[in-house]
Design an enzyme around this catalytic site. Structure first.
Site, PDB file in Angstrom:
ATOM      1  N   LYS A 183       0.826  -1.010  -0.039  1.00  0.00           N
ATOM      2  CA  LYS A 183      -0.073   0.186   0.156  1.00  0.00           C
ATOM      3  C   LYS A 183       0.877   1.308  -0.009  1.00  0.00           C
ATOM      4  CE  LYS A 183      -1.495  -1.480   3.616  1.00  0.00           C
ATOM      5  NZ  LYS A 183      -2.284  -1.879   5.096  1.00  0.00           N
ATOM      6  N   THR A 189      -7.280  10.159   7.949  1.00  0.00           N
ATOM      7  CA  THR A 189      -7.088   8.764   7.233  1.00  0.00           C
ATOM      8  C   THR A 189      -6.721   7.738   8.306  1.00  0.00           C
ATOM      9  OG1 THR A 189      -4.757   9.080   7.132  1.00  0.00           O
ATOM     10  CG2 THR A 189      -5.968   9.833   5.034  1.00  0.00           C
ATOM     11  N   GLY A 212      -7.044   4.552   9.871  1.00  0.00           N
ATOM     12  CA  GLY A 212      -7.963   3.331   9.732  1.00  0.00           C
ATOM     13  C   GLY A 212      -8.122   2.892   8.237  1.00  0.00           C
ATOM     14  N   THR A 213      -7.223   3.814   7.376  1.00  0.00           N
ATOM     15  CA  THR A 213      -7.069   3.229   5.973  1.00  0.00           C
ATOM     16  C   THR A 213      -6.750   1.718   5.750  1.00  0.00           C
ATOM     17  OG1 THR A 213      -4.953   4.384   5.782  1.00  0.00           O
ATOM     18  CG2 THR A 213      -6.929   5.690   4.947  1.00  0.00           C
ATOM     19  N   GLY A 214      -5.767   1.662   6.352  1.00  0.00           N
ATOM     20  CA  GLY A 214      -4.849   0.234   6.186  1.00  0.00           C
ATOM     21  C   GLY A 214      -5.796  -0.902   6.646  1.00  0.00           C
ATOM     22  N   CYS A 215      -6.335  -0.710   7.840  1.00  0.00           N
ATOM     23  CA  CYS A 215      -7.374  -2.003   8.321  1.00  0.00           C
ATOM     24  C   CYS A 215      -8.396  -2.138   7.587  1.00  0.00           C
ATOM     25  CB  CYS A 215      -7.791  -1.611   9.779  1.00  0.00           C
ATOM     26  SG  CYS A 215      -6.370  -1.156  10.735  1.00  0.00           S
TER      27      CYS A 215
HETATM   28  N1  LIG Z   1      -5.028  10.432   0.817  1.00  0.00           N
HETATM   29  C1  LIG Z   1      -5.463   9.267   0.247  1.00  0.00           C
HETATM   30  N2  LIG Z   1      -6.148   9.322  -0.811  1.00  0.00           N
HETATM   31  C2  LIG Z   1      -6.534   8.163  -1.648  1.00  0.00           C
HETATM   32  N3  LIG Z   1      -6.174   7.148  -1.181  1.00  0.00           N
HETATM   33  C3  LIG Z   1      -5.397   6.960  -0.083  1.00  0.00           C
HETATM   34  C4  LIG Z   1      -4.819   7.950   0.632  1.00  0.00           C
HETATM   35  N4  LIG Z   1      -4.346   7.791   1.699  1.00  0.00           N
HETATM   36  C5  LIG Z   1      -4.060   6.085   1.604  1.00  0.00           C
HETATM   37  N5  LIG Z   1      -4.637   5.880   0.587  1.00  0.00           N
HETATM   38  C6  LIG Z   1      -4.774   4.618   0.150  1.00  0.00           C
HETATM   39  O1  LIG Z   1      -5.713   3.747   1.328  1.00  0.00           O
HETATM   40  C7  LIG Z   1      -5.101   2.494   1.483  1.00  0.00           C
HETATM   41  C8  LIG Z   1      -4.298   2.184   2.489  1.00  0.00           C
HETATM   42  O2  LIG Z   1      -2.972   2.771   2.472  1.00  0.00           O
HETATM   43  P1  LIG Z   1      -1.813   3.075   3.524  1.00  0.00           P
HETATM   44  O3  LIG Z   1      -0.744   3.065   2.876  1.00  0.00           O
HETATM   45  O4  LIG Z   1      -2.636   4.560   3.982  1.00  0.00           O
HETATM   46  O5  LIG Z   1      -2.296   1.898   4.539  1.00  0.00           O
HETATM   47  P2  LIG Z   1      -1.659   1.971   6.125  1.00  0.00           P
HETATM   48  O6  LIG Z   1      -0.653   3.041   6.442  1.00  0.00           O
HETATM   49  O7  LIG Z   1      -1.773   0.547   6.582  1.00  0.00           O
HETATM   50  O8  LIG Z   1      -3.071   2.622   6.601  1.00  0.00           O
HETATM   51  P3  LIG Z   1      -2.832   2.941   8.238  1.00  0.00           P
HETATM   52  O9  LIG Z   1      -1.946   4.225   8.489  1.00  0.00           O
HETATM   53  O10 LIG Z   1      -4.211   3.370   8.597  1.00  0.00           O
HETATM   54  O11 LIG Z   1      -2.589   1.865   9.160  1.00  0.00           O
HETATM   55  C9  LIG Z   1      -3.998   2.301   0.046  1.00  0.00           C
HETATM   56  O12 LIG Z   1      -5.015   1.879  -1.190  1.00  0.00           O
HETATM   57  C10 LIG Z   1      -3.761   3.805  -0.196  1.00  0.00           C
HETATM   58  O13 LIG Z   1      -3.315   3.734  -1.567  1.00  0.00           O
HETATM   59  C1  LIG Z   2      -6.203  -1.532  17.291  1.00  0.00           C
HETATM   60  C2  LIG Z   2      -5.521  -0.979  15.967  1.00  0.00           C
HETATM   61  N1  LIG Z   2      -5.089  -1.635  14.759  1.00  0.00           N
HETATM   62  C3  LIG Z   2      -4.573  -1.041  13.881  1.00  0.00           C
HETATM   63  C4  LIG Z   2      -4.121   0.188  13.760  1.00  0.00           C
HETATM   64  C5  LIG Z   2      -3.576   1.027  12.648  1.00  0.00           C
HETATM   65  O1  LIG Z   2      -4.305   1.999  12.113  1.00  0.00           O
HETATM   66  P1  LIG Z   2      -3.776   3.428  11.841  1.00  0.00           P
HETATM   67  O2  LIG Z   2      -2.418   3.430  11.399  1.00  0.00           O
HETATM   68  O3  LIG Z   2      -4.749   4.071  11.175  1.00  0.00           O
HETATM   69  O4  LIG Z   2      -3.738   4.085  13.410  1.00  0.00           O
HETATM   70  C6  LIG Z   2      -4.732   1.110  14.885  1.00  0.00           C
HETATM   71  N2  LIG Z   2      -4.317   2.224  15.108  1.00  0.00           N
HETATM   72  N3  LIG Z   2      -5.144   0.500  16.270  1.00  0.00           N
END
Ligand SMILES: Nc1ncnc2c1ncn2[C@@H]1O[C@H](COP(=O)(O)OP(=O)(O)OP(=O)(O)O)[C@@H](O)[C@H]1O
Ligand SMILES: Cc1ncc(COP(=O)(O)O)c(N)n1
Length: 346
Positions: A243, A284, A286-289
């Protein structure tokens, strides 16, 4: 103007759901997000009547039948509701999948950061998994924050015991504010015990660097991402979705790019790049989860990996575009964005 007011247009499909969204990207240009459209049911299979309002038909996985498709998430709880178990269950519900949970740790967390982490005992995590998989069953399983190497190892062997094939491993290491969500000893266990069992691993850039033993900001371009995704395949997952939310590549300013590597179709070819507009918001959390949970939900519904990854990206993009700036820090996604009323488009 608040981020979530920043919409130019949206459209509904024949089921009354949004089929496209548009707005202004981080680079200042206009963008449009196409959400997944209706697809034909696979030959010989009709969509369930109860699914009349959902865009894609259900194609059950061979190993488990029965309605509705089910996903088990094994992850940490986020009291703020934006990430972890809470994001996963919201995503499942929105995507027409029955979500279930095994909680690995309770975090006291809000938009400003993680205040405390209370890990569950290993036995409690395994007991939750047994309760769910021993009775209800799951078409797909997603893992998130697993916290310690003991939890990683015992979850891995438990999933083996239940013959879980559609396993989405989100190697959660740190929260957005930099707070650790994993003990250091868990990184090796995650790489050696869980990744080989994954159908897909979904690291972000810092997590990929950590797993590969590289310095934290070593991945700086889309070609670095492709190389890293291919290297991560060597740890054994069938696919890697790397990602790119954290990517700062000037050549791709205004875009959010992910890289999908692995699988039979892509064997011997360059990884796929999945790109979408980078939405101008800092909210943003929770985007990854949500991305990993959406992939699990689509896999549970019978999608192939490539289609599941594309559909998940569209779902999450809409949720980012409508993120709610709650609290004084980083706000969370609005998972219902894909079904909101149209704004300004006839
Ligand atoms: N500002 C944005 N606009 C559009 N898409 C985004 C943006 N930020 C992240 N994404 C998308 O969201 C998804 C999650 O990516 P990201 O790399 O942010 O994950 P992550 O770092 O694990 O998230 P988190 O920080 O919530 O754990 C990917 O498909 C990424 O391309
Ligand atoms: C319980 C839990 N699981 C995963 C994340 C990562 O998400 P983020 O990087 O968006 O804070 C989090 N903050 N909390």
């Amino acid at each position: 103007m608040r981020d979530f007011d920043n919409w130019a247009a949206s459209a509904r499909n024949q089921h009354g759901q949004l089929s496209g969204l548009a707005g202004t990207s981080a680079a200042g240009g206009q963008y449009a997000i196409q959400l997944p459209q209706d697809v034909e049911p696979p030959a010989g299979r009709e969509p369930e009547a109860a699914y009349a309002g959902i865009r894609e038909p259900i194609a059950y996985s061979a190993e488990l039948t029965g309605w509705p498709p089910r996903v088990l998430t094994i992850a940490g709880s986020d009291s703020g509701g934006g990430a972890g178990i809470q994001a996963d269950l919201k995503t499942c519900q929105e995507l027409g999948v029955f979500g279930m949970s095994a909680i690995t740790a309770v975090t006291s967390q809000n938009s400003r950061g993680v205040h405390a982490v209370y890990p569950m005992q290993e036995e409690a995590v395994l007991s939750q998994i047994d309760a769910v998989l021993g009775d209800i069953g799951a078409h797909a399983v997603k893992t998130g924050m697993l916290y310690s190497s003991d939890i990683v190892k015992s979850v891995a062997s438990k999933l083996d015991a239940y013959g879980i094939r559609k396993l989405v491993v989100d190697p959660v290491l740190v929260a957005k504010d930099g707070s650790p969500l994993f003990r250091r000893d868990a990184v090796n266990a995650l790489r050696d015990e869980l990744l080989p069992r994954a159908l897909v691993a979904t690291p972000n850039l810092p997590e990929a660097c950590e797993l590969l033993g590289m310095e934290e900001s070593a991945i700086r371009s889309v070609s670095d991402m492709m190389e890293a995704a291919n290297m991560l395949l060597r740890f054994g997952p069938k696919y890697v979705l790397l990602k790119g939310g954290h990517l700062e590549d000037e050549a791709f300013r205004g875009l959010a790019i992910d890289v999908l590597a692995g699988g039979d179709r892509l064997a011997g070819t360059e990884p796929l790049t999945l790109s979408g507009p980078r939405i101008a918001t800092r909210h943003t959390h929770g985007t990854g989860c949500s991305t990993a949970a959406a992939i699990a939900a689509y896999l549970a519904r019978g999608f192939e990996m490539e289609h599941a990854a594309r559909a998940a990206k569209c779902f999450v993009a809409a949720a980012i575009a409508r993120a709610v700036p709650l609290g004084g820090g980083i706000g969370s996604l609005w998972h219902a964005a894909h079904r909101e009323p149209a704004h300004g488009l006839q």
